[in-house]
Write a protein that holds these residues in place. Structure first.
Motif, mmCIF file in Angstrom:
data_model
loop_
_atom_site.group_PDB
_atom_site.id
_atom_site.type_symbol
_atom_site.label_atom_id
_atom_site.label_comp_id
_atom_site.label_asym_id
_atom_site.label_seq_id
_atom_site.Cartn_x
_atom_site.Cartn_y
_atom_site.Cartn_z
ATOM 1 N N GLU A 357 0.815 -1.209 0.000
ATOM 2 C CA GLU A 357 0.000 0.000 0.000
ATOM 3 C C GLU A 357 0.853 1.266 0.000
ATOM 4 N N GLU A 358 2.082 1.177 0.529
ATOM 5 C CA GLU A 358 2.944 2.353 0.587
ATOM 6 C C GLU A 358 3.337 2.857 -0.787
ATOM 7 N N ILE A 359 3.364 1.970 -1.768
ATOM 8 C CA ILE A 359 3.793 2.385 -3.104
ATOM 9 C C ILE A 359 2.677 2.248 -4.130
ATOM 10 N N ALA A 360 1.452 2.023 -3.649
ATOM 11 C CA ALA A 360 0.334 1.761 -4.562
ATOM 12 C C ALA A 360 0.149 2.892 -5.567
ATOM 13 N N ASP A 361 0.292 4.129 -5.122
ATOM 14 C CA ASP A 361 0.068 5.269 -6.009
ATOM 15 C C ASP A 361 1.163 5.414 -7.053
ATOM 16 N N ASP A 362 2.314 4.823 -6.804
ATOM 17 C CA ASP A 362 3.442 4.949 -7.734
ATOM 18 C C ASP A 362 3.617 3.737 -8.617
ATOM 19 N N MET A 363 2.779 2.736 -8.480
ATOM 20 C CA MET A 363 2.901 1.553 -9.305
ATOM 21 C C MET A 363 2.781 1.901 -10.781
ATOM 22 N N ASN A 364 3.645 1.345 -11.590
ATOM 23 C CA ASN A 364 3.640 1.522 -13.045
ATOM 24 C C ASN A 364 3.987 2.947 -13.490
ATOM 25 N N LYS A 365 4.556 3.753 -12.597
ATOM 26 C CA LYS A 365 4.857 5.147 -12.985
ATOM 27 C C LYS A 365 5.939 5.220 -14.063
ATOM 28 N N LEU A 366 6.722 4.162 -14.206
ATOM 29 C CA LEU A 366 7.760 4.152 -15.234
ATOM 30 C C LEU A 366 7.253 3.603 -16.568
ATOM 31 N N VAL A 367 6.035 3.106 -16.598
ATOM 32 C CA VAL A 367 5.468 2.540 -17.804
ATOM 33 C C VAL A 367 4.874 3.655 -18.660
ATOM 34 N N LYS A 368 5.391 3.848 -19.840
ATOM 35 C CA LYS A 368 4.946 4.921 -20.718
ATOM 36 C C LYS A 368 3.467 4.747 -21.086
ATOM 37 N N GLY A 369 2.693 5.825 -20.910
ATOM 38 C CA GLY A 369 1.292 5.798 -21.277
ATOM 39 C C GLY A 369 0.372 5.227 -20.221
ATOM 40 N N TRP A 370 0.902 4.881 -19.040
ATOM 41 C CA TRP A 370 0.065 4.298 -18.001
ATOM 42 C C TRP A 370 -1.005 5.282 -17.530
#
Length: 370
Positions: A357-370
């Protein structure tokens, strides 16, 4: 270590009278002594039965293996090549006391839809090129040839051999109704433990650890390519290049899974980089930076002794946390193709292992177009 045997003996498996009987059979007059010793190290009474041309004499020997066993006692067979084919034919009929049949690369499978006695653990190991697809339990190994599980032939393949060994050992133990708790064998603080235990209990003498290894162990810290490939180099490594560790160093065990001959430990390593740490960051001077990094240790055990250990972590994450790697330092040709940041995650790796849950908001932030 807990054990529920159908018959018993002494040694690793702590039996009461006779160790469980295991017969290895193959086409050659003599067989790979390393494989025979592996089974003996696990507490089995091993005998070798050469096929010697097969036919009725060989079939009669197979059917007479239980003649001197008493009620409640059992035996297992591990067969190779044409001998494995013969065993698949002979043992379609129920055999008193036969609890497991392991067949390595049979030269033929006369009846791929055959049914076998339910009380017998059956397992077949095949090279993909053999082209067999039996309906009974079978594992297929790509990129290898028959012989991949025998140490003394050119076809030997370490990866396929290791995987098939784990599967075979598991089936044989199930046949004998053995329950071996490997987590207790490599439990916290025991000399046979791996990196996690070494970090938790650095006071344990390396010489004491070496008493609890097979004759030819190895330790591979994969991400830094440190460790040792035999007892002398492992001893030198732990005596001269493992300690001193930063006094701030601590570990937190996240999960531990024990299989038939492996113990997998997932843990978080936390420290301030106040010392050179040769096993983790060889040659890197202290930066005084805080580091949190998930690590995975896979410890292989043979007969209550350390056989080898593989340790993995994300070295890019460590370098990012100590300032040795800038995720924004993208090669120019990559930038021109749209890459804005290197896919490197720092301390958030550890946070996500503790609590997703600590990183839930940042999940997939490196994936282009997410």
């Amino acid at each position: 270590m807990s054990l529920r045997p159908t018959q018993s003996g002494s040694g690793f498996l702590s039996f009461n009278s006779m160790p469980p009987r295991l017969h290895i059979t193959a086409d050659t007059e003599e067989f790979d002594i390393d494989t025979i010793q592996q089974w003996r190290d696990e507490g089995f009474d091993v005998t070798y039965l050469p096929r010697r041309g097969g036919g009725r004499p060989y079939a009669d020997k197979l059917t007479s293996l239980a003649d001197d066993l008493e009620l409640g006692e059992a035996y297992a067979i591990v067969a190779y090549g044409q001998a494995a084919t013969d065993c698949l034919i002979v043992h379609q009929k129920p055999m008193p006391h036969l609890c497991a049949l392991i067949c390595f690369y049979p030269s033929d499978i006369p009846n791929p839809t055959a049914s076998y006695p339910t009380q017998m653990q059956l397992q077949v190991h095949l090279a993909a090129g053999q082209g067999f697809a039996p309906k009974f339990p079978a594992f297929v190994y790509d990129g290898v040839s028959p012989g991949f599980a025998e140490n003394d032939v050119d076809e030997f393949d370490p990866a396929a051999s290791g995987l098939s060994w784990s599967r075979a050992l598991s089936a044989v133990r199930r046949g004998f109704k053995m329950d071996v708790d490997l987590e207790k064998v490599v439990g916290v603080g025991l000399p046979v433990g791996g990196l996690y235990e070494s970090l938790e209990y650095p006071q344990i003498n390396p010489a004491s650890r070496m008493k609890h290894t097979v004759p030819e162990p190895y330790v591979n810290y994969v991400s830094s390519q440190t460790g040792g490939v035999d007892r002398p180099t492992i001893m030198r490594f732990y005596q001269n290049f493992f300690a001193p560790l930063p006094p701030s160093l601590s570990t937190r065990l996240v999960s531990r899974i024990a299989s038939v001959d492996r113990v997998v430990s997932e843990f978080i390593l936390t420290f301030r980089h106040t010392h050179v740490i040769p096993f983790l960051l060889p040659g890197v001077p202290p930066t005084n930076k805080p580091v949190q990094i998930p690590m995975v240790s896979i410890l292989a055990v043979r007969g209550k002794k350390l056989e080898h250990e593989h340790v993995y972590w994300d070295q890019a994450s460590v370098l990012e946390q100590i300032g040795g790697l800038d995720p924004n330092a993208v090669p120019e040709d990559w930038k021109r193709k749209g890459c804005k940041r290197l896919p490197v995650i720092g301390v958030d790796q550890a946070k996500g292992v503790y609590d997703i849950e600590e990183i839930a908001d940042d999940m997939n932030k490196l994936v282009k177009g997410w």
